[in-house]
Motif scaffolding. Structure first.
Motif, PDB file in Angstrom:
ATOM      1  N   VAL A 104      30.966  10.030   4.872  1.00 29.37           N
ATOM      2  CA  VAL A 104      29.572  10.607   4.844  1.00 29.37           C
ATOM      3  C   VAL A 104      28.747   9.460   4.458  1.00 29.37           C
ATOM      4  O   VAL A 104      27.380   9.199   4.830  1.00 29.37           O
ATOM      5  N   ALA A 105      29.090   8.646   3.521  1.00 29.99           N
ATOM      6  CA  ALA A 105      28.401   7.583   2.773  1.00 29.99           C
ATOM      7  C   ALA A 105      28.145   6.459   3.659  1.00 29.99           C
ATOM      8  O   ALA A 105      26.867   5.832   4.024  1.00 29.99           O
ATOM      9  N   ILE A 106      28.915   6.262   4.712  1.00 28.43           N
ATOM     10  CA  ILE A 106      28.769   5.036   5.648  1.00 28.43           C
ATOM     11  C   ILE A 106      27.602   5.521   6.517  1.00 28.43           C
ATOM     12  O   ILE A 106      26.814   4.595   6.956  1.00 28.43           O
ATOM     13  N   VAL A 107      27.860   6.731   7.045  1.00 28.53           N
ATOM     14  CA  VAL A 107      26.931   7.412   7.984  1.00 28.53           C
ATOM     15  C   VAL A 107      25.331   7.257   7.596  1.00 28.53           C
ATOM     16  O   VAL A 107      24.456   6.810   8.031  1.00 28.53           O
ATOM     17  N   LEU A 108      25.079   7.758   6.286  1.00 28.38           N
ATOM     18  CA  LEU A 108      24.065   7.861   5.504  1.00 28.38           C
ATOM     19  C   LEU A 108      23.293   6.499   5.199  1.00 28.38           C
ATOM     20  O   LEU A 108      22.310   6.186   5.277  1.00 28.38           O
ATOM     21  N   VAL A 109      24.114   5.450   4.764  1.00 27.97           N
ATOM     22  CA  VAL A 109      23.755   4.274   4.460  1.00 27.97           C
ATOM     23  C   VAL A 109      23.267   3.522   5.840  1.00 27.97           C
ATOM     24  O   VAL A 109      22.588   2.921   5.616  1.00 27.97           O
ATOM     25  N   ILE A 110      23.945   3.589   7.058  1.00 32.48           N
ATOM     26  CA  ILE A 110      23.618   3.098   7.945  1.00 32.48           C
ATOM     27  C   ILE A 110      21.998   3.834   8.608  1.00 32.48           C
ATOM     28  O   ILE A 110      21.275   2.928   9.063  1.00 32.48           O
ATOM     29  N   VAL A 111      21.959   4.954   8.379  1.00 34.61           N
ATOM     30  CA  VAL A 111      20.804   5.577   8.703  1.00 34.61           C
ATOM     31  C   VAL A 111      19.492   5.260   7.911  1.00 34.61           C
ATOM     32  O   VAL A 111      18.738   4.851   8.283  1.00 34.61           O
ATOM     33  N   TRP A 112      19.814   5.150   6.682  1.00 33.13           N
ATOM     34  CA  TRP A 112      18.815   4.695   5.621  1.00 33.13           C
ATOM     35  C   TRP A 112      18.421   2.992   6.165  1.00 33.13           C
ATOM     36  O   TRP A 112      17.271   2.612   6.218  1.00 33.13           O
ATOM     37  N   THR A 113      19.567   2.271   6.105  1.00 37.52           N
ATOM     38  CA  THR A 113      19.550   0.829   6.680  1.00 37.52           C
ATOM     39  C   THR A 113      18.433   0.770   7.862  1.00 37.52           C
ATOM     40  O   THR A 113      17.491  -0.220   7.980  1.00 37.52           O
ATOM     41  N   TRP A 114      18.696   1.683   8.857  1.00 37.78           N
ATOM     42  CA  TRP A 114      17.884   1.672  10.144  1.00 37.78           C
ATOM     43  C   TRP A 114      16.234   1.751   9.828  1.00 37.78           C
ATOM     44  O   TRP A 114      15.521   1.401  10.385  1.00 37.78           O
ATOM     45  N   ARG A 115      16.420   2.897   9.069  1.00 32.73           N
ATOM     46  CA  ARG A 115      15.059   3.567   8.824  1.00 32.73           C
ATOM     47  C   ARG A 115      14.220   2.399   8.047  1.00 32.73           C
ATOM     48  O   ARG A 115      12.958   2.125   8.452  1.00 32.73           O
ATOM     49  N   ALA A 116      14.900   1.919   6.962  1.00 33.31           N
ATOM     50  CA  ALA A 116      13.963   0.889   6.286  1.00 33.31           C
ATOM     51  C   ALA A 116      13.750  -0.202   7.204  1.00 33.31           C
ATOM     52  O   ALA A 116      12.774  -0.813   6.819  1.00 33.31           O
ATOM     53  N   ARG A 117      14.537  -0.815   8.153  1.00 36.78           N
ATOM     54  CA  ARG A 117      14.424  -2.123   8.724  1.00 36.78           C
ATOM     55  C   ARG A 117      13.369  -1.580   9.748  1.00 36.78           C
ATOM     56  O   ARG A 117      12.487  -2.535   9.704  1.00 36.78           O
ATOM     57  N   THR A 118      13.350  -0.507  10.400  1.00 31.94           N
ATOM     58  CA  THR A 118      12.198  -0.172  11.201  1.00 31.94           C
ATOM     59  C   THR A 118      10.789  -0.220  10.809  1.00 31.94           C
ATOM     60  O   THR A 118       9.720  -0.495  11.154  1.00 31.94           O
ATOM     61  N   ASN A 119      10.909   0.542   9.449  1.00 30.42           N
ATOM     62  CA  ASN A 119       9.487   0.539   8.608  1.00 30.42           C
ATOM     63  C   ASN A 119       8.739  -1.077   8.510  1.00 30.42           C
ATOM     64  O   ASN A 119       7.526  -1.201   8.707  1.00 30.42           O
TER      65      ASN A 119
END
Length: 278
Positions: A104-119
């Motif tokens: 669960v942590a891996i999935v959520l960290v990847i999602v957060w990383t992608w959102r932060a990068r697209t911003n």
């Protein structure tokens, strides 16, 4: 002098960009035609999952001395197999909780990383070094995932926190994470090999061998547990700081009043952003 719309610092008109946040002079805090994504909620969820992962890993370590005590009791018990069954169930339960929290942590960290990068694409003056696709693929591609997540998160941290160099917290997190991956793999192989070599518990000597194994495993698991603890805590702090900085910038670039003639509105489901009247 004029005020920077991103950080509110005083900027001389003749310079090209703000010396604090590197936003080009006269640019808005956000590009009006680029969508931004919320990072606060998923950042908090990722932090909770990371904390749970660290906690359950520490539980798997704490189970080892408990199992050693159970095996010691089995030495002088007429029902030693019951003690060993309890030990096995404790170890299995702790390992299962850890694996679920880790995924669960891996999935959520990847999602957060992608959102932060697209911003970063919406922040004037920000200089992304990798495409947003690598914010996901960088975690999944073998061998690449030993390098690229650090590069992506370092870029996110620099541009979100207005740093010329990568914050030390990024290096601490990644170094501890790599140390955890290496030591966890080595210790797991070692402990499993030793366990497989143990005899089926029938005699007091067999039960004592299991007690010695669990006692030794406690010490063996300490190094990866410490590395995981350092990586988890530093990542949680990093997620919090980046999420807070990006959320504040997005809020600064989002209009709070009525949309008036002369304002342009960003397309997409995110909140509109106004530009200077023509």
């Amino acid at each position: 002098m004029m005020r920077c719309r991103t950080c509110d610092a005083d900027v001389e008109v003749r310079v090209l960009e703000c010396t604090t946040c590197r936003t080009p002079v006269g640019s808005p805090a956000l590009r009006p035609d680029v969508r931004t994504r919320a990072v606060g909620g998923v950042g908090r969820a990722a932090s909770v999952a990371v904390a749970a992962t660290v906690l359950f890993l520490l539980v798997t370590v704490a189970v080892q001395p408990v199992n050693a005590l159970l095996a010691e009791r089995a030495v002088n018990s007429t029902d030693g197999e019951a003690f060993m069954l309890t030990a096995g169930l404790l170890e299995f339960g702790a390992a299962l909780l850890y694996q679920v929290a880790f995924l669960v942590a891996i999935v959520l960290v990847i999602v957060w990383t992608w959102r932060a990068r697209t911003n970063l694409d919406a922040f004037p003056g920000a200089g992304p070094t990798n495409s947003d696709g690598w914010a996901i693929a960088g975690w999944l591609v073998p061998f690449v995932n030993f390098v690229l997540p650090h590069r992506v998160v370092a870029n996110i941290a620099r541009e979100s926190l207005w740093r010329l160099s990568t914050p030390w917290l990024v290096h601490l997190w990644w170094g501890a994470w790599l140390a955890f991956l290496l030591t966890d793999r080595l210790t797991a192989r070692s402990v499993v090999a030793e366990y497989d070599a143990l005899p089926y518990p029938q005699t007091p000597a067999d039960f004592q061998a299991y007690a010695d194994h669990y006692a030794a495993a406690t010490t063996t698991y300490l190094l990866p547990a410490v590395a995981c603890l350092v990586a988890g805590v530093s990542l949680i702090v990093l997620i919090h700081r980046v999420s807070a900085a990006q959320t504040a910038r997005i809020a600064r670039g989002t209009p709070t009043g009525q949309i008036l003639p002369g304002m342009t509105v960003a397309t997409g489901p995110t909140a509109p952003t106004k530009s200077d009247p023509q």
